[in-house]
Scaffold this motif. Structure first.
Motif, PDB file in Angstrom:
ATOM      1  N   LEU A   1       0.726  -1.242   0.075  1.00 39.67           N
ATOM      2  CA  LEU A   1      -0.021   0.063  -0.279  1.00 39.67           C
ATOM      3  C   LEU A   1       0.809   1.210  -0.050  1.00 39.67           C
ATOM      4  O   LEU A   1       1.880   1.229   0.377  1.00 39.67           O
ATOM      5  CB  LEU A   1      -0.872  -0.082   1.090  1.00 39.67           C
ATOM      6  CG  LEU A   1      -1.800  -1.182   1.444  1.00 39.67           C
ATOM      7  CD1 LEU A   1      -2.405  -1.255   2.839  1.00 39.67           C
ATOM      8  CD2 LEU A   1      -3.050  -1.390   0.125  1.00 39.67           C
TER       9      LEU A   1
ATOM     10  N   TYR B   1      -6.538   0.051  -3.183  1.00 35.65           N
ATOM     11  CA  TYR B   1      -6.673  -0.306  -1.518  1.00 35.65           C
ATOM     12  C   TYR B   1      -6.249   0.878  -0.839  1.00 35.65           C
ATOM     13  O   TYR B   1      -6.320   1.277   0.158  1.00 35.65           O
ATOM     14  CB  TYR B   1      -6.210  -1.620  -0.993  1.00 35.65           C
ATOM     15  CG  TYR B   1      -7.285  -2.574  -1.042  1.00 35.65           C
ATOM     16  CD1 TYR B   1      -8.298  -2.901  -0.325  1.00 35.65           C
ATOM     17  CD2 TYR B   1      -7.086  -3.736  -2.009  1.00 35.65           C
ATOM     18  CE1 TYR B   1      -9.278  -3.839  -0.222  1.00 35.65           C
ATOM     19  CE2 TYR B   1      -8.107  -4.716  -2.267  1.00 35.65           C
ATOM     20  CZ  TYR B   1      -8.954  -4.796  -1.335  1.00 35.65           C
ATOM     21  OH  TYR B   1      -9.964  -5.886  -1.577  1.00 35.65           O
ATOM     22  N   SER B   2      -4.984   1.329  -1.553  1.00 37.48           N
ATOM     23  CA  SER B   2      -4.281   2.684  -0.868  1.00 37.48           C
ATOM     24  C   SER B   2      -5.231   3.839  -0.899  1.00 37.48           C
ATOM     25  O   SER B   2      -5.022   4.661   0.012  1.00 37.48           O
ATOM     26  CB  SER B   2      -3.086   2.973  -1.735  1.00 37.48           C
ATOM     27  OG  SER B   2      -2.146   1.849  -1.571  1.00 37.48           O
TER      28      SER B   2
ATOM     29  N   SER C   1      -5.360  -2.150   4.892  1.00 34.53           N
ATOM     30  CA  SER C   1      -5.753  -0.802   4.753  1.00 34.53           C
ATOM     31  C   SER C   1      -6.466  -0.096   5.943  1.00 34.53           C
ATOM     32  O   SER C   1      -6.098   1.161   6.035  1.00 34.53           O
ATOM     33  CB  SER C   1      -6.745  -0.548   3.501  1.00 34.53           C
ATOM     34  OG  SER C   1      -6.023  -1.314   2.415  1.00 34.53           O
TER      35      SER C   1
END
Length: 287
Positions: free
Chosen positions: A36, A181-182, A116
């Protein structure tokens, strides 16, 4: 010369050390293992680290990228924002990146969604504590504060655009799953920061009081903000009423309202969120 409160400064340093440890733990156990990217210069540093690993096979320590990357923004901050603020921020920058390098990955979870969420919660909490201690995690925070305080403009759109470019580059090089997802990671982190740190949020006070001079003194002495006195008539009793209107920072609300109620227990206070304030609004210097 302003007198330094040694006890408060020591407390700020302790909080920054704790925040740096939490941020380093978040990077080493949630953000980096899941592929991430955090926002700002942290994300740029993590992406640079992965590019170097992929192209040269060299696993460069995060601190060797993150600290030099913050050099120019730190110089700008030192000159234009505040010396103590910059020194504390540099302490956060150095310690958080070193902690990220030395704290081992405990394999808490391999679920990218949990990484996350937890990365955002831990990272946002760390940055919130850091901001409350009169410091920042560096990079784009230096730039944002400089632009906001010197030119009166919100730099968020530019920083957001920069984050989008970094995420797009990450998606092209390493796949879109981590990049998408970041977005969750950065959203959660931003939400936590807004909950903890409210200096740049504003509230409007409408105070109906029989002691306008005393109430105004509370506002002025505790926030350095001004107020406007309105005179009217209470419709129920037909008596003259006085109302003070003032806008202050959200982090000052509890303290000010508490002192107003002590000064005038009968005061009627209405607090409203202010989405945007145009004009001369006093900001405490960062120091």
């Amino acid at each position: 010369m302003k007198k330094i409160n040694i006890g408060r400064e020591i407390w700020h340093i302790i909080c920054i050390i704790v925040a740096a440890g939490v941020y380093g733990f978040s990077i080493s156990n949630f953000i980096h293992p899941a592929g991430l990217l955090a926002g700002g210069f942290t994300g740029v540093s993590l992406l640079s680290k992965e590019i170097l690993l992929k192209t040269t096979g060299t696993d460069v320590a995060l601190s060797l990228i993150y600290i030099p990357l913050n050099a120019v923004p730190a110089l700008i901050s030192f000159k234009f924002i505040g010396k103590r603020f910059t020194i504390y921020s540099l302490l956060m920058i150095v310690l958080s990146s070193v902690f990220a390098d030395i704290i081992p990955n405990l394999n808490v979870t391999n679920d990218i969604l949990l990484c996350s969420l937890c990365g955002g919660i831990f990272g946002g909490t760390a940055i919130g504590i850091c901001l409350l201690s009169n410091a920042t995690s560096g990079g784009t925070d230096f730039i944002s504060i400089f632009i906001s305080e010197r030119y009166g403009k919100d730099a968020w759109n530019y920083i957001f655009a920069g984050n989008c470019v970094v995420l797009a580059l990450s998606g092209l090089l390493f796949g879109w799953t981590g990049a998408m997802y970041s977005i969750i990671l950065q959203f959660v982190s931003k939400l936590i920061i807004q909950i903890i740190y409210k200096r740049y949020q504003k509230e409007t006070l409408f105070i109906i009081t029989e002691k306008p001079d005393e109430v105004y003194a509370v506002i002025k002495n505790n926030t350095n903000h001004d107020g406007t006195l309105f005179k009217g008539t209470g419709l129920y009793m037909g008596a003259e009423r006085k109302m003070i209107y003032s806008v202050i920072s959200s982090d000052e609300i509890r303290r000010v309202v508490s002192k107003i109620k002590k000064e005038d227990p009968k005061a009627f206070i209405n607090v409203m969120k202010s989405e945007e304030v145009m004009g001369n609004f006093y900001r405490r210097p960062n120091g």
